[in-house]
Design a protein around this motif. Sequence first.
Motif, PDB file in Angstrom:
ATOM      1  N   GLU A  53      47.498  71.799  66.209  1.00 40.95           N
ATOM      2  CA  GLU A  53      47.962  73.179  66.083  1.00 40.95           C
ATOM      3  C   GLU A  53      46.740  74.068  66.238  1.00 40.95           C
ATOM      4  OE1 GLU A  53      48.861  74.249  61.972  1.00 40.95           O
ATOM      5  OE2 GLU A  53      48.147  72.256  61.421  1.00 40.95           O
ATOM      6  N   PRO A  54      46.978  75.354  66.419  1.00 41.29           N
ATOM      7  CA  PRO A  54      45.823  76.242  66.522  1.00 41.29           C
ATOM      8  C   PRO A  54      45.010  76.161  65.227  1.00 41.29           C
ATOM      9  CG  PRO A  54      47.844  77.377  67.164  1.00 41.29           C
ATOM     10  CD  PRO A  54      48.253  76.065  66.566  1.00 41.29           C
ATOM     11  N   ILE A  55      43.689  76.064  65.341  1.00 40.03           N
ATOM     12  CA  ILE A  55      42.856  76.039  64.134  1.00 40.03           C
ATOM     13  C   ILE A  55      42.408  77.473  63.851  1.00 40.03           C
ATOM     14  CG2 ILE A  55      40.801  75.298  65.474  1.00 40.03           C
ATOM     15  CD1 ILE A  55      39.913  73.872  62.789  1.00 40.03           C
ATOM     16  N   ILE A  86      35.292  69.907  68.151  1.00 39.94           N
ATOM     17  CA  ILE A  86      36.020  69.667  69.391  1.00 39.94           C
ATOM     18  C   ILE A  86      37.506  69.916  69.128  1.00 39.94           C
ATOM     19  CG2 ILE A  86      36.483  67.968  71.218  1.00 39.94           C
ATOM     20  CD1 ILE A  86      33.519  68.914  70.989  1.00 39.94           C
ATOM     21  N   ASP A  87      37.934  71.103  69.522  1.00 43.16           N
ATOM     22  CA  ASP A  87      39.327  71.522  69.321  1.00 43.16           C
ATOM     23  C   ASP A  87      40.101  71.162  70.576  1.00 43.16           C
ATOM     24  OD1 ASP A  87      41.731  72.834  69.033  1.00 43.16           O
ATOM     25  OD2 ASP A  87      40.868  74.842  68.833  1.00 43.16           O
ATOM     26  N   THR A  88      40.909  70.090  70.491  1.00 43.55           N
ATOM     27  CA  THR A  88      41.581  69.574  71.680  1.00 43.55           C
ATOM     28  C   THR A  88      43.026  70.045  71.730  1.00 43.55           C
ATOM     29  OG1 THR A  88      42.327  67.564  70.547  1.00 43.55           O
ATOM     30  CG2 THR A  88      40.172  67.478  71.605  1.00 43.55           C
ATOM     31  N   TRP A  89      43.364  70.758  72.780  1.00 47.62           N
ATOM     32  CA  TRP A  89      44.773  71.144  72.965  1.00 47.62           C
ATOM     33  C   TRP A  89      45.449  70.158  73.897  1.00 47.62           C
ATOM     34  CZ3 TRP A  89      47.470  72.076  77.453  1.00 47.62           C
ATOM     35  CH2 TRP A  89      48.834  72.387  77.258  1.00 47.62           C
ATOM     36  N   TRP A  90      46.581  69.633  73.457  1.00 46.95           N
ATOM     37  CA  TRP A  90      47.379  68.763  74.306  1.00 46.95           C
ATOM     38  C   TRP A  90      48.721  68.513  73.648  1.00 46.95           C
ATOM     39  CZ3 TRP A  90      47.710  63.230  72.934  1.00 46.95           C
ATOM     40  CH2 TRP A  90      46.972  62.897  71.796  1.00 46.95           C
ATOM     41  N   GLN A  91      49.520  67.627  74.225  1.00 52.37           N
ATOM     42  CA  GLN A  91      50.891  67.400  73.772  1.00 52.37           C
ATOM     43  C   GLN A  91      51.277  65.939  73.978  1.00 52.37           C
ATOM     44  OE1 GLN A  91      52.557  70.146  76.832  1.00 52.37           O
ATOM     45  NE2 GLN A  91      53.110  71.427  75.091  1.00 52.37           N
ATOM     46  N   THR A  92      52.344  65.523  73.299  1.00 54.23           N
ATOM     47  CA  THR A  92      52.882  64.182  73.540  1.00 54.23           C
ATOM     48  C   THR A  92      53.059  63.968  75.045  1.00 54.23           C
ATOM     49  OG1 THR A  92      54.108  64.390  71.461  1.00 54.23           O
ATOM     50  CG2 THR A  92      54.784  62.620  72.952  1.00 54.23           C
ATOM     51  N   GLU A  93      53.532  65.000  75.703  1.00 53.16           N
ATOM     52  CA  GLU A  93      53.834  64.935  77.133  1.00 53.16           C
ATOM     53  C   GLU A  93      52.598  64.772  78.006  1.00 53.16           C
ATOM     54  OE1 GLU A  93      54.850  67.159  74.949  1.00 53.16           O
ATOM     55  OE2 GLU A  93      56.917  67.804  75.311  1.00 53.16           O
ATOM     56  N   GLY A 118      55.450  75.200  77.096  1.00 54.90           N
ATOM     57  CA  GLY A 118      56.136  75.703  75.900  1.00 54.90           C
ATOM     58  C   GLY A 118      55.203  76.447  74.965  1.00 54.90           C
ATOM     59  N   ASP A 119      53.922  76.495  75.303  1.00 49.49           N
ATOM     60  CA  ASP A 119      52.943  77.225  74.494  1.00 49.49           C
ATOM     61  C   ASP A 119      52.571  78.536  75.166  1.00 49.49           C
ATOM     62  OD1 ASP A 119      52.535  75.518  72.311  1.00 49.49           O
ATOM     63  OD2 ASP A 119      51.143  74.264  73.426  1.00 49.49           O
ATOM     64  N   GLY A 120      52.205  79.494  74.327  1.00 49.97           N
ATOM     65  CA  GLY A 120      51.604  80.717  74.826  1.00 49.97           C
ATOM     66  C   GLY A 120      50.093  80.602  74.725  1.00 49.97           C
ATOM     67  N   GLY A 167      50.395  79.488  70.213  1.00 54.07           N
ATOM     68  CA  GLY A 167      51.539  78.862  69.538  1.00 54.07           C
ATOM     69  C   GLY A 167      52.722  78.734  70.487  1.00 54.07           C
ATOM     70  N   ARG A 168      53.794  78.145  69.991  1.00 50.61           N
ATOM     71  CA  ARG A 168      54.962  77.863  70.825  1.00 50.61           C
ATOM     72  C   ARG A 168      55.677  79.156  71.208  1.00 50.61           C
ATOM     73  NH1 ARG A 168      55.210  72.566  72.592  1.00 50.61           N
ATOM     74  NH2 ARG A 168      57.314  73.159  73.182  1.00 50.61           N
ATOM     75  N   VAL A 169      56.218  79.141  72.396  1.00 49.40           N
ATOM     76  CA  VAL A 169      57.043  80.269  72.814  1.00 49.40           C
ATOM     77  C   VAL A 169      58.527  79.880  72.793  1.00 49.40           C
ATOM     78  CG1 VAL A 169      55.249  81.353  74.199  1.00 49.40           C
ATOM     79  CG2 VAL A 169      56.754  79.672  75.264  1.00 49.40           C
ATOM     80  N   HIS A 199      53.002  68.585  62.875  1.00 47.90           N
ATOM     81  CA  HIS A 199      54.138  67.796  63.347  1.00 47.90           C
ATOM     82  C   HIS A 199      55.140  68.712  64.024  1.00 47.90           C
ATOM     83  CE1 HIS A 199      53.100  64.952  59.820  1.00 47.90           C
ATOM     84  NE2 HIS A 199      52.351  64.722  60.875  1.00 47.90           N
ATOM     85  N   ARG A 200      55.527  68.310  65.213  1.00 45.53           N
ATOM     86  CA  ARG A 200      56.444  69.122  65.988  1.00 45.53           C
ATOM     87  C   ARG A 200      57.865  68.914  65.552  1.00 45.53           C
ATOM     88  NH1 ARG A 200      55.435  68.148  72.259  1.00 45.53           N
ATOM     89  NH2 ARG A 200      57.535  68.881  72.582  1.00 45.53           N
ATOM     90  N   MET A 201      58.596  69.995  65.438  1.00 46.03           N
ATOM     91  CA  MET A 201      59.975  69.865  65.027  1.00 46.03           C
ATOM     92  C   MET A 201      60.795  70.916  65.744  1.00 46.03           C
ATOM     93  SD  MET A 201      60.787  69.504  61.097  1.00 46.03           S
ATOM     94  CE  MET A 201      59.063  69.138  60.957  1.00 46.03           C
TER      95      MET A 201
END
Length: 647
Positions: free
Chosen positions: A386-388, A408-415, A497-499, A512-514, A523-525
């Motif tokens: 998530e955004p720190i 090291i702030d890593t942005w990524w997704q399950t996908e 799905g993120d802005g 964050g999510r759009v 945890h994504r929900m």
Amino acid sequence: MSDDFFPVPSQWAAQALLDREGRAADYARSIEDADAYWLERAQRLDWITPPTKADESSFHEADFGVKWFADGELNVSANCIDRHLAERGDQIAIIWEPDSPDADVRRYTYKQVHEEVCRLANVLKDAGARKGDRITVYMPMIPEAAFALLACARIGAIHSVVFGGFSPEALAGRLVDCDSTIVITADEGRRAGKTVPLKANVDAALAEAPCVNKVVVVQATGGAVQMREGRDIWLHEAAAQVSADCPPEPMNAEDPLFILYTSGSTGKPKGVLHTSGGYLLWASLTHELCFDYRPGDVWWCAADIGWVTGHSYIVYGPLANGATTLMYEGVPNWPTPARIWEVVDKHQVHTIFTAPTALRALMKEGDDYVHSTSRASLRVLGTVGEPINPEAWRWYHSVIGEGRCPIIDTWWQTETGGAMIAPMPGATDLKPGSATLPMPGVIPQILDGDGAVQEGATEGNLVIAGSWPGQMRTVWGDHDRFFQTYFTTFPGKYTTGDGARRDADGYYWITGRVDDVINVSGHRMGTAEVESALVLHESVAEAAVVGFPHDIKGQGIYAYVTLNANEEPSDDLRKDLVKWVRTEIGPIATPDAIQFAPGLPKTRSGKIMRRILRKIAEGEVSAQALGDVSTLADPSVVDNLVANRQG
Ligand code: 6R9
């Protein structure tokens, strides 16, 4: 040094894998000469048949598909184990730190991992598993969980890990969706001094999942469980009967490796499918580059194996790189908030990779728990999920790392399979709260609502304009859903799905999510998942769920519930609903607030205006904040919602 800019320390630049110019040149080549670049990068893996083709993907409907290294053949488990045996067979591959600080640590060399994985693979084969079969892994954080993944990969079975904190109902849905024939589980799990009845949960789930015919059970706690004759197998008994060698199955690069269920904006979780070659390359390359991983480093990803972070950065990335990976059974703040840093000292950890929610929870306990530990072994500090917030970033940097370790702030997704936007320790100046720059081959773009590409400093929808090796290949059993979910909002691009915001230096800041996805403790929900659980309750007519800012969790869950006509709101009912959701989905979905609402704000076409519900949950209830409510079928419901706001 300014408060919001941390240049690469000179000692880092001098010895890093990539320095600033190196990173820029590497990125440029990955885009301009992509095929040659990726065929070269692919050589970091051991191929049975080396690929001659790299990217053959298309994001367009006519020839849609994601495909990498498609004429290559390899085995993922052989890449994570066998190829290291000659050079580092006696090196520790996995250190296991138990929940209780008083229990015994377990260590496995690469040779021992080889034997454990081969035996489990043979047990699975004897249980009828064949290449392409789905095997569900419902396990605590014990070494056997890693062995289970690798054993599936070894025989070409597709694993589907279901987080051990999910309920029997959630497990059953995931078993049935991918038609799993085998479950690997343990008698019980342990977390923060409590036990979790995993085998009993499996027994309950199987009543709803007739596809499963064998259950392999690891004896983890020795707790009492019921074993069903002909169906349930103790691993320790079966493993003693089989060979300690199991030849790895040759797999095409595009043969499936795993399914991992994740939440989207519609009710049913999607089975994200990753394949063998591209995924492993992405996990191992990003593990090396983002964290400047060096042979001999002790690496600790403090995630659960039930999330993609655990797949890519506890098991596949580090083991493909021949690392020593630490697996921790427990939680960061038990028995005390010093536990996580004590584990760092105990095992001389070089890199720790954790989530902002954990950092915020620890930060609130004060610095004494940190100062009681040394942390001198740490070189790099990672974050994900998530955004720190800049405050947590600074605490991580100055208190935990004493100003010495890059964040090291890593942005990524399950996908995405692995990190997509992230700093590299020796190459990237840091700004607290920014994930910084794209990894090789990743082309982020920011689009406005109409899909027009925005240049320069801007903010909007984050998309990726072309494929990368670690990209998911499909939604299990629903290829059309894959296309519809990710490639139709902005045709020809992957919608995250993120802005995001991009600043004048080209740095990315994820906002964050759009969509209707919330992020609770990393945890994504899907809000729809929690809503579906609520409306299953006999008293509930309708429910709408939104996220709201939460100090520790990042986002909390706020539920608006409309009761059936004959039902009266009460605190008991509120408690009952909270319990209900926990049973239906699991404790991570526990609502933080439930507001009884006689009516929900709906448009005349019946669509709930979540914008309004979000504002009320956030406590922003001025007419200005709520905005135009004139298109509501009944604008008066808003007054009632404001008056009865919770919290
Ligand atoms: C790896 C993982 C993905 C969503 C993603 C985004 C959020 C993850 C982030 C981040 C800001 C970061 N997210 N990392 N937001 N900064 N460094 O978390 O996968 O569970 O699929 O969640 O998490 O919103 O879209 P997953």
